[in-house]
Design a protein around this motif. Structure first.
Motif, mmCIF file in Angstrom:
data_model
loop_
_atom_site.group_PDB
_atom_site.id
_atom_site.type_symbol
_atom_site.label_atom_id
_atom_site.label_comp_id
_atom_site.label_asym_id
_atom_site.label_seq_id
_atom_site.Cartn_x
_atom_site.Cartn_y
_atom_site.Cartn_z
ATOM 1 N N GLY A 1 7.107 -21.980 -1.770
ATOM 2 C CA GLY A 1 7.783 -23.257 -1.839
ATOM 3 C C GLY A 1 9.256 -23.185 -2.176
ATOM 4 O O GLY A 1 10.083 -23.887 -1.585
ATOM 5 N N GLY B 1 3.085 -29.568 7.608
ATOM 6 C CA GLY B 1 2.211 -28.959 6.618
ATOM 7 C C GLY B 1 0.791 -28.857 7.134
ATOM 8 O O GLY B 1 0.284 -29.773 7.793
ATOM 9 N N PHE C 1 3.565 -28.531 -2.551
ATOM 10 C CA PHE C 1 3.989 -29.095 -1.273
ATOM 11 C C PHE C 1 3.726 -30.593 -1.186
ATOM 12 O O PHE C 1 4.478 -31.321 -0.528
#
Length: 299
Positions: A99, A186, A268
């Motif tokens: 991330g 994602g 996320f």
């Protein structure tokens, strides 16, 4: 103008496979956003793309650092930004589950370029967290407000930056977002399906020779190499040291990977810019392909 497509999500959600499917169709290359794939010789346990995959699609930001070196987020950001600016390819695929690496690019994080100072850290640690946090409140009250009083790691880093540069870390942080368009995709699935994916991937790593890889790395670099204390390597190292059975090592790898994936999902999910897709959707490639087509042709 460059256009950047991010493919992110938890480990074992199929990010690399999706990118390998998309890249040839888009004429794109892949920039890895994985904090362990940057290290040479750490291959099987990091799910690094194999030679055939690298031949199919050019990959960047893998195998760029020796295991005895440290790749900081600032180092990664500098190299990634240079590639985005100079490759002359659009779109580019930024693919991975680290991330901070992704955030450093898409948000343009300003990162103080201060290398770790082992002697300074050792001296500071000897003072204890209570005193350290008090020192931070004096030299950088803004940073102290954002750091929990018991967070030793971030307290040490803030003090380290201040004592090396003479400038509070809060004055050196912030964001400078890039001026090119970014699409963030994602991949996710429910916990049970993700665990099944993790189990299958762990079994594949074992079949591909993870034990031999860890044994080789232990012999070459010594068992105290920090990277050998990371996910997948630590458990096999314990097996090689006679502490646990191979079955237990594999079970622990699945458990620890599942815990790590949970933390990734939490990270996320905090970013509303990411557009989420079900990793097990039978029409996944078509749906994402359509969304990318819209993104590329959006003026």
């Amino acid at each position: 103008m460059n256009k950047l497509i991010v493919i992110c999500g938890a480990t074992a959600t199929g990010k690399s496979g999706l990118a390998l499917n998309l890249a040839p169709k888009l004429g794109a290359v892949i920039l890895s956003a994985d904090s362990r794939q940057v290290y040479r010789e750490f291959t099987i346990g990091t799910a690094k793309p194999n030679l055939a995959e690298q031949k199919l699609v050019p990959h960047y930001l893998i195998d760029i650092c020796d295991p005895t070196e440290t790749m900081t987020v600032a180092d990664y950001q500098e190299q990634a930004q240079a590639l985005i600016a100079n490759l002359g390819i659009s779109p580019l695929l930024l693919v991975g589950g680290t991330g901070l690496y992704i955030r450093s690019i898409v948000q343009g994080m300003k990162i103080p370029r201060v290398a770790p100072q082992p002697e300074l850290r050792s001296h500071l640690e000897s003072l204890g967290q209570t005193q350290l946090y008090g020192m931070l409140q004096q030299v950088d009250p803004l940073a102290a407000q954002k750091i929990h009083p018991h967070d030793l790691v971030r307290t040490l880093r803030a003090l380290e930056v201040y004592y090396v540069t003479g400038i509070p870390i809060s004055d050196q942080q912030g964001e400078n977002p890039p001026n090119y368009p970014i699409l963030q995709i994602g991949l996710d699935c429910d916990a049970d399906r993700l665990e099944s994916r993790i189990q299958r991937r762990t079994e594949a790593m074992m079949a591909d020779g993870l034990v031999d890889e860890v044994e080789y790395l232990c012999q070459k670099y010594g068992v105290d190499l920090p990277l050998l204390n990371t996910l997948g390597y630590q458990e096999i190292k314990q097996y090689l040291g006679g502490e646990i059975t191979l079955t237990t090592a594999q079970e622990l790898t699945v458990l620890h990977t599942r815990q790590f994936a949970k933390r990734q999902r939490t990270w996320f999910r905090a970013y509303p810019q990411i557009e989420w897709y079900d990793a097990d959707d039978a029409d996944l490639l078509a749906k994402i392909g359509e969304r990318i087509h819209e993104f590329i042709h959006d003026k």
